[in-house]
Design an enzyme around this catalytic site. Structure first.
Site, PDB file in Angstrom:
ATOM      1  N   SER A  64       0.804  -1.239   0.000  1.00  0.00           N
ATOM      2  CA  SER A  64       0.000   0.000   0.000  1.00  0.00           C
ATOM      3  C   SER A  64       0.829   1.279   0.000  1.00  0.00           C
ATOM      4  O   SER A  64       0.287   2.363  -0.192  1.00  0.00           O
ATOM      5  CB  SER A  64      -0.938   0.017   1.198  1.00  0.00           C
ATOM      6  OG  SER A  64      -1.936  -0.948   1.019  1.00  0.00           O
ATOM      7  N   VAL A 259       1.253  -3.591   4.021  1.00  0.00           N
ATOM      8  CA  VAL A 259       1.029  -4.803   4.808  1.00  0.00           C
ATOM      9  C   VAL A 259       2.263  -5.724   4.812  1.00  0.00           C
ATOM     10  O   VAL A 259       2.339  -6.663   5.600  1.00  0.00           O
ATOM     11  CB  VAL A 259      -0.277  -5.483   4.320  1.00  0.00           C
ATOM     12  CG1 VAL A 259      -0.021  -6.258   3.028  1.00  0.00           C
ATOM     13  CG2 VAL A 259      -0.887  -6.346   5.381  1.00  0.00           C
TER      14      VAL A 259
HETATM   15  O1  DON Z   1      -4.512  -4.947  -1.674  1.00  0.00           O
HETATM   16  C1  DON Z   1      -4.010  -5.459  -0.689  1.00  0.00           C
HETATM   17  O2  DON Z   1      -4.687  -5.988   0.182  1.00  0.00           O
HETATM   18  C2  DON Z   1      -2.496  -5.432  -0.582  1.00  0.00           C
HETATM   19  N1  DON Z   1      -1.895  -5.619  -1.856  1.00  0.00           N
HETATM   20  C3  DON Z   1      -2.036  -4.143   0.006  1.00  0.00           C
HETATM   21  C4  DON Z   1      -2.696  -3.840   1.320  1.00  0.00           C
HETATM   22  C5  DON Z   1      -1.835  -3.078   2.249  1.00  0.00           C
HETATM   23  O3  DON Z   1      -0.661  -2.934   2.084  1.00  0.00           O
HETATM   24  C6  DON Z   1      -2.507  -2.583   3.468  1.00  0.00           C
HETATM   25  N2  DON Z   1      -1.632  -1.748   4.254  1.00  0.00           N
HETATM   26  N3  DON Z   1      -1.170  -1.743   5.300  1.00  0.00           N
END
Ligand code: DON
Length: 424
Positions: A64, A259
């Protein structure tokens, strides 16, 4: 002597190492394979210095933390107004992967949550044969100062379990927030999240935002100032999702988490910071990462709301020059924004009406904000109305063309000493 900054960074990491709270994200199977003990920190200054500590060569996926830069890219390409029609700027107060929309506008609430980021991804303009994710990879490589690549394993792994993002994609298509194939867009968005970076890359990328969009070395404009302001504002209010309020009160700088365990932070005008530690909390934010940022903010006084008092020294010196001591010289220094301009004008107010030459020397200013330039030239005009001849010496070219507009005739580009020779 050696600067103590690297020792300080090492010390912060050692303090946070014992914090083993949180868990590896496992909804992306490949992320569950990460080494939970990895820990790294990097700090990149606005003038181009980078410090780093711990596992600073370790690559992980951007996840993210790509969102603010995809947003920046589409803001550059389409303009702020057009993007606002498609993605809002309100904190959602919900989880990052909530299947939700702004109830009144039927658009995602902000570009930091997945629904907003998927929509933002769809807005990336590309040329034939180049995917949106590739376009973003190139853009991030430019900001990082090195060629970045995709992690195919993490990408494939996330695609296998992307049910939630696919649901968001279909939901966005249903309400018309997406106007192309949702599967293709979610696929591209997941590829965007799989760009590999180190903390040093992230700190360098964040530093471009800290530096108002300018390349620290070449001065090249990589992002428009208005775009930087928009991106940082959204990072501040929405970057840490439903923990944004906690973050704002304790750390107080625009940030974005991923994440995979990274967090980037931007202190406008000063530094880009990046941390990495894979165990995340229930919001998807790195536990040690938060710990590190809290310490840095407290120790280094980074909280935005602490404010930086004006240096209160806009006039470096004021003296008479010329053969007949009839040229009044004001040498300015520091940053000319509202407070300093007000102070300058208050001092110029003391000049009695008359036909003296007044020289305002900008050589030692480091920055002039637009409001500073406007107030400066307003002062020039009023001094002229009082009968003075006024000259602005800008030997370093600190005034932009736009700031000088309509006032070029009072600006001279030569050095102050050279200019004053005329009066000898
Ligand atoms: O779309 C998703 O769920 C992951 N590719 C990215 C989510 C994410 O990094 C949330 N942040 N902390």
């Amino acid at each position: 002597m050696q600067t103590p900054v690297p020792d300080y960074l090492k010390h912060v990491l050692s303090q946070c190492q014992r914090n083993v709270g949180g868990q590896l994200a496992d909804y992306i199977p490949e992320l569950a394979q990460a080494d939970p003990n990895k820990l790294a920190l990097a700090l990149s200054t606005a003038d181009g210095m980078i410090y780093s500590s711990g596992d600073d060569g370790h690559e992980f996926t951007i996840q993210s933390m790509s969102k603010p830069f995809a947003y920046a890219l589409v803001l550059e390409q389409l303009g702020i107004e057009e993007v606002l029609q498609k993605v809002g700027v309100e904190p959602s107060g919900e989880a990052f992967n909530q299947i939700s929309l702004d109830k009144e506008l039927n658009i995602p609430k902000n570009p930091m949550i997945n629904s907003g980021a998927i929509t933002t991804h769809s807005l990336i303009q590309t040329t034939a044969g180049i995917s949106r994710a590739e376009q973003l990879r190139r853009f991030l490589s430019e900001l990082a100062g090195r060629e970045l690549s995709f992690d195919e394993q993490v990408y494939t792994s996330e695609m296998k379990t992307a049910f939630r993002n696919l649901s968001i994609g279909y939901m966005l298509r249903t309400v018309g927030a997406l106007d192309t194939d949702p599967v293709e867009i979610v696929n591209g968005y997941i590829q965007q999240c799989a760009i590999k970076v180190t903390v040093k890359d992230l700190a360098n990328i964040a530093r471009v935002l800290a530096n108002g969009g300018l390349h620290p070395k070449t001065g090249e404009c990589l992002l428009d100032r208005a775009v930087v302001r928009q991106v940082l504002s959204v990072m501040l209010s929405c970057g840490m999702y439903d923990a944004a309020g906690d973050w704002l009160t304790t750390v107080g700088i625009p940030a974005k988490s991923g994440v995979s365990g990274g967090i980037i932070g931007v202190l406008p005008g000063q530094v880009g910071i990046a941390v990495f530690s894979p165990r995340v909390d229930e919001h998807g934010n790195s536990v040690r990462g938060i710990d590190i940022f809290e310490r840095l903010s407290a120790d280094m006084g980074l909280h935005l709301m602490e404010g930086t008092p004006s240096a209160q020294t806009i006039i470096q010196s004021c003296y008479w020059a010329g053969k007949n001591d009839d040229v009044r010289v004001y040498e300015l220094r520091g940053v000319l924004q509202f407070t300093e301009s007000e102070m300058l004008l208050r001092n110029l107010q003391e000049e009695p009406p008359g036909d003296t030459t007044i020289v305002l020397d900008l050589t030692n200013l480091t920055l002039i904000h637009d409001v500073g330039a406007r107030m400066l030239f307003e002062g020039v005009e009023r001094l002229q109305q009082d009968g003075h001849r006024v000259v602005v010496v800008d030997s370093e070219g600190i005034l932009s063309e736009a700031q000088m507009k309509g006032n070029k005739r009072v600006v001279v580009k030569e050095k102050l000493t050279k200019y004053l020779e005329k009066f000898q």
